[in-house]
Design an enzyme around this catalytic site. Structure first.
Site, PDB file in Angstrom:
ATOM      1  N   THR A 126      -4.510  -8.545  -0.595  1.00 19.62           N
ATOM      2  CA  THR A 126      -4.617  -9.816   0.123  1.00 19.62           C
ATOM      3  C   THR A 126      -5.575 -10.775  -0.571  1.00 19.62           C
ATOM      4  OG1 THR A 126      -5.555 -10.769   2.139  1.00 19.62           O
ATOM      5  CG2 THR A 126      -6.316  -8.598   1.575  1.00 19.62           C
ATOM      6  N   TYR A 173     -11.650  -6.419   7.083  1.00 21.98           N
ATOM      7  CA  TYR A 173     -10.258  -6.328   6.623  1.00 21.98           C
ATOM      8  C   TYR A 173     -10.185  -6.474   5.102  1.00 21.98           C
ATOM      9  CZ  TYR A 173      -5.512  -7.907   5.541  1.00 21.98           C
ATOM     10  OH  TYR A 173      -4.275  -8.055   4.969  1.00 21.98           O
TER      11      TYR A 173
HETATM   12  N1  LIG Z   1       1.302 -11.035   6.742  1.00 23.15           N
HETATM   13  C1  LIG Z   1       0.490 -11.581   5.833  1.00 23.15           C
HETATM   14  O1  LIG Z   1       0.368 -12.814   5.750  1.00 23.15           O
HETATM   15  C2  LIG Z   1      -0.278 -10.693   4.866  1.00 23.15           C
HETATM   16  C3  LIG Z   1      -1.155 -11.303   3.968  1.00 23.15           C
HETATM   17  C4  LIG Z   1      -1.848 -10.484   3.063  1.00 23.15           C
HETATM   18  C5  LIG Z   1      -1.629  -9.105   3.053  1.00 23.15           C
HETATM   19  N2  LIG Z   1      -0.794  -8.542   3.958  1.00 23.15           N
HETATM   20  C6  LIG Z   1      -0.617  -7.083   3.925  1.00 23.15           C
HETATM   21  O2  LIG Z   1       0.776  -6.786   3.927  1.00 23.15           O
HETATM   22  C7  LIG Z   1       1.002  -5.536   4.601  1.00 23.15           C
HETATM   23  C8  LIG Z   1       2.120  -5.738   5.599  1.00 23.15           C
HETATM   24  O3  LIG Z   1       1.744  -6.764   6.511  1.00 23.15           O
HETATM   25  P1  LIG Z   1       2.699  -7.241   7.678  1.00 23.15           P
HETATM   26  O4  LIG Z   1       2.411  -8.669   7.924  1.00 23.15           O
HETATM   27  O5  LIG Z   1       4.081  -6.800   7.411  1.00 23.15           O
HETATM   28  O6  LIG Z   1       2.101  -6.415   8.904  1.00 23.15           O
HETATM   29  P2  LIG Z   1       2.840  -5.623  10.064  1.00 23.15           P
HETATM   30  O7  LIG Z   1       1.810  -5.276  11.077  1.00 23.15           O
HETATM   31  O8  LIG Z   1       4.054  -6.363  10.517  1.00 23.15           O
HETATM   32  O9  LIG Z   1       3.350  -4.292   9.324  1.00 23.15           O
HETATM   33  C9  LIG Z   1       2.507  -3.200   9.089  1.00 23.15           C
HETATM   34  C10 LIG Z   1       3.301  -1.966   9.447  1.00 23.15           C
HETATM   35  O10 LIG Z   1       2.512  -0.815   9.157  1.00 23.15           O
HETATM   36  C11 LIG Z   1       2.615   0.124  10.217  1.00 23.15           C
HETATM   37  N3  LIG Z   1       1.386   0.937  10.166  1.00 23.15           N
HETATM   38  C12 LIG Z   1       0.115   0.531  10.402  1.00 23.15           C
HETATM   39  N4  LIG Z   1      -0.740   1.530  10.163  1.00 23.15           N
HETATM   40  C13 LIG Z   1       0.005   2.609   9.771  1.00 23.15           C
HETATM   41  C14 LIG Z   1      -0.304   3.943   9.355  1.00 23.15           C
HETATM   42  N5  LIG Z   1      -1.569   4.377   9.321  1.00 23.15           N
HETATM   43  N6  LIG Z   1       0.713   4.762   9.007  1.00 23.15           N
HETATM   44  C15 LIG Z   1       2.011   4.330   9.061  1.00 23.15           C
HETATM   45  N7  LIG Z   1       2.356   3.078   9.428  1.00 23.15           N
HETATM   46  C16 LIG Z   1       1.362   2.221   9.773  1.00 23.15           C
HETATM   47  C17 LIG Z   1       2.795  -0.728  11.465  1.00 23.15           C
HETATM   48  O11 LIG Z   1       3.431  -0.043  12.525  1.00 23.15           O
HETATM   49  C18 LIG Z   1       3.642  -1.885  10.933  1.00 23.15           C
HETATM   50  O12 LIG Z   1       5.024  -1.628  11.084  1.00 23.15           O
HETATM   51  C19 LIG Z   1      -0.327  -5.133   5.224  1.00 23.15           C
HETATM   52  O13 LIG Z   1      -0.889  -4.108   4.452  1.00 23.15           O
HETATM   53  C20 LIG Z   1      -1.173  -6.391   5.151  1.00 23.15           C
HETATM   54  O14 LIG Z   1      -2.542  -6.119   5.017  1.00 23.15           O
HETATM   55  C21 LIG Z   1      -0.106  -9.295   4.874  1.00 23.15           C
END
Ligand SMILES: NC(=O)c1ccc[n+]([C@@H]2O[C@H](COP(=O)([O-])OP(=O)(O)OC[C@H]3O[C@@H](n4cnc5c(N)ncnc54)[C@H](O)[C@@H]3O)[C@@H](O)[C@H]2O)c1
Length: 339
Positions: free
Chosen positions: A117, A141
């Site tokens: 991120t 985070y």
């Molecule tokens: N959405 C954004 O703008 C953004 C920006 C920067 C980084 N990210 C990173 O991208 C990744 C995905 O983000 P997203 O927006 O799709 O989030 P999201 O919450 O929609 O998806 C995360 C998924 O991981 C699953 N999960 C969480 N902890 C878990 C574990 N310990 N074991 C198995 N499954 C687990 C959740 O059930 C969920 O389905 C994350 O790692 C996040 O930090 C997202």
């Protein structure tokens, strides 16, 4: 040659699963469904419910499905929650990732892509932000993600057959243009999602946090990348690793940004709805401008954005909100709330 997508029932992971399938790749999803939805995973993709830190489960998945690459999206993503409960974030994002990386290496996985991120940069001194600028996260985070990058870096040195790419996403937005997936978490905090909810009547109004930043209209500027383009960037990074590329980290953004007010105007324009907007005080830790320097993802991986158009991003986000409204009437409402 199966790809394991962790967090594949979530927002970005489900788009990645679609992109891999569209590219003809075999996929298996591992998700604990804490924030994800089984119905976002295509019917013909195996979904295993469990934790990425469950090492015997991950080992069994790798062996059963002959996994050769891992794309690790699973994690917890709400910055203010990480301030309230940092130890949960260090466990779920850092400790569980440690277990996953260890299992991957023990099972001979050579290619690993990690969802990092822009929060690893904290409040940067200048923009566009390049990958070599100081890493000074200002939230648990961001720290939880940076620590995972460090584990990958050190593990890749100790295990030369193991290669990784850490992709540092800026602001991810939009939805699959074919409406097979989209941001579905009811408490999502992403600006374009919230503004779309205001446009579709799911919210009464939206709040703008601070109008006195040193930007053209006083509101924060962010770099918004279409979620389907982000999935394509991962495919490019995977091809790079599979062709023998070295471990690295790369920003994912378009290299230019929009202010909060510009985004709100776009959502109003595209939706045709003039929803109420309230001005609220600044939030702690919101830098004025966050824009990605994206030369590495373009030049090293050959990523070419196809959906870098604000009206398309907003249009796809709005279409998905409307689709969710239909799903709420069609489906048992419980399936629209994470387990
Ligand atoms: N959405 C954004 O703008 C953004 C920006 C920067 C980084 N990210 C990173 O991208 C990744 C995905 O983000 P997203 O927006 O799709 O989030 P999201 O919450 O929609 O998806 C995360 C998924 O991981 C699953 N999960 C969480 N902890 C878990 C574990 N310990 N074991 C198995 N499954 C687990 C959740 O059930 C969920 O389905 C994350 O790692 C996040 O930090 C997202």
């Amino acid at each position: 040659m199966t790809v394991l997508v962790t967090g594949g029932a979530g927002y970005i992971g489900s788009h990645m699963t679609l992109a891999l399938k569209d590219a003809g790749r075999s996929v298996v999803v591992l998700d604990d469904l804490s924030c994800g939805f089984p119905w976002l995973v295509p019917d013909d993709v195996p979904l295993v419910r469990g934790d990425v830190g469950d090492q015997s489960l991950v080992r069994d998945i790798i062996r059963k499905h002959e996994v050769t690459a891992i794309l690790h999206f699973a994690g917890s993503i709400v910055v203010p929650d990480s301030v309230r409960d940092p130890l949960f974030y260090y466990r779920n994002n850092t400790v569980q990732s440690r277990g996953l990386i260890e299992t991957a290496i023990a099972e001979g996985i050579r290619n690993f892509i990690f969802s990092s991120t822009a929060a690893v940069y904290g409040e940067p001194e200048r923009t566009p932000i390049t990958e070599d600028m100081p890493h000074q996260p200002i939230s648990p985070y961001g720290t939880s993600k940076l620590m995972t990058e460090w584990m990958l870096r050190d593990a890749a040195v100790a295990h030369p057959d193991f290669n990784y790419v850490a992709l540092r996403y800026f602001n991810v937005a939009g939805a699959d243009p074919q409406l097979r997936s989209g941001q579905s978490f009811p408490r999502a905090t992403h600006l374009i999602k919230i503004a779309s909810q205001a446009a579709t009547g799911e919210r009464s109004h939206i709040e703008v946090y601070g109008t006195d930043y040193p930007t053209s209209d006083g509101t924060c500027i962010r770099d918004y990348i279409h979620v389907s383009d982000l999935a394509q960037a991962h495919l490019c990074a995977l091809n790079y690793l599979e062709a023998g590329g070295q471990s690295t980290a790369a920003n994912c953004g378009y290299g230019y940004g929009y202010s909060v007010l510009e985004i709100i105007d776009a959502v109003k324009r595209v939706s045709g709805v003039d929803f109420p907007v309230k001005v609220a005080p600044r939030r702690a830790g919101d830098p004025a401008i966050l824009v990605a320097g994206n030369e590495r993802v373009r030049n090293l991986f050959g990523f070419v954005p196809k959906r870098d158009d604000l009206d398309q991003i907003v249009g796809d986000a709005l279409a998905w909100e409307r689709r969710l409204q239909v799903l709420r009437t069609e489906q048992d409402a419980k399936t629209l709330v994470p387990a």
